[in-house]
Design an enzyme around this catalytic site. Structure first.
Site, PDB file in Angstrom:
ATOM      1  N   PRO A 119      22.803   5.044 102.387  1.00  0.00           N
ATOM      2  CG  PRO A 119      23.597   3.308 101.094  1.00  0.00           C
ATOM      3  CD  PRO A 119      22.523   3.642 102.074  1.00  0.00           C
ATOM      4  CE1 TYR A 120      21.129  12.480  97.501  1.00  0.00           C
ATOM      5  CE2 TYR A 120      23.431  12.733  96.942  1.00  0.00           C
ATOM      6  CZ  TYR A 120      22.114  13.085  96.762  1.00  0.00           C
ATOM      7  OH  TYR A 120      21.784  14.034  95.836  1.00  0.00           O
TER       8      TYR A 120
END
Lengths: 70, 70, 70, 70, 70, 70
Positions: A2-3
């Site tokens: 994820p970011y």
């Protein structure tokens, strides 16, 4: 992988507090979605008060009005 | 008319290197997707080390641990 | 450990073209700034034509007017 | 509860001008989409000229070339 | 009044898991920075696998290569 | 050459309403900051209700609770 981007007003968050945000949100993604922490990227943006608006007002003016009301 | 945002840690990228990123990614969009360079916008954000997290840690601590392991 | 976000209008970019963007921009960051490709993240957003504006117009209307002028 | 991010080049926008952007875009969302201004958030980012690219060039070089042409 | 954007690959996250992310990150900002949860906004983006790159590759190809190595 | 990103919940905004947002915010940047509309880019993101959180809750649950209170 994820970011996560966290935007907060610039009001003196310390490096320790930022580290706690980075650890906390990474742990959250591991716990909830079993994401790999090794490829989880977190970027924190501190935004000057005059650059943040809510209720149609810069945030410092917004807070002043909210205090006047109460 | 693409829009590209490049976020990197703030570690001394020069104006020349930034110009090379702007030119390189614009050329890439022309080559791969035949995009019009005239309306291709690139924004580079340099992010302080304490504001960038990976592996649940601020990036400077992350690198220190990685060096210790190796 | 850069993060790159590429926004393009949704007009049929193929998976191969997207892979070429991912590879191209990652290589660029390695070449220009000696970044580690292993932790370079690229996210592509395809945006519907009605959600993209330029010159004060949705992009399809913008193009129609540009063609009329020429 | 919209979220709006406005990115402009850093060229001396005043706090008053930023307040006008915050008010204007919040009013726009109320007028066009009947959004609740109380939960409309606006974040303005000022970007250094060397970090903004258009036409494959940093914006100051882009402007210099545009002036030379005209 | 923080704003948090969480980008994850689209791989079947449920509404319950998303609600847990929203609650978790909001609680984190309350705990670490004493932020007001009422004005904390969280936006989750699910990104198709072909639109997410890491290590210079689309994420599905990246994972296939990682499995081959191990 | 500003770049504006407007995120709204996906609740049936029409193409006409989106065009009004694009025109309105572009005009605002011309009026307030004398920006060139020709290079002003606007991107609208519509976000599903389950992907938008406020007050620690997905927005539909948040609204339900707000209605119960009133």
């Amino acid at each position: 992988m994820p970011y996560v981007n966290i935007k907060i007003t610039r009001e003196g968050a310390t490096a320790e507090q930022k580290a706690a945000l980075i650890k906390g949100v990474t742990d959250l993604l591991v716990t909830v979605l079993d994401k790999n922490p090794a490829t989880t990227v977190v970027v924190i943006d501190e935004v000057a008060l005059e650059d943040w608006g809510v209720g149609g007002l810069p945030v410092d003016e917004y807070r002043r009005k909210a205090r006047e009301k109460s």
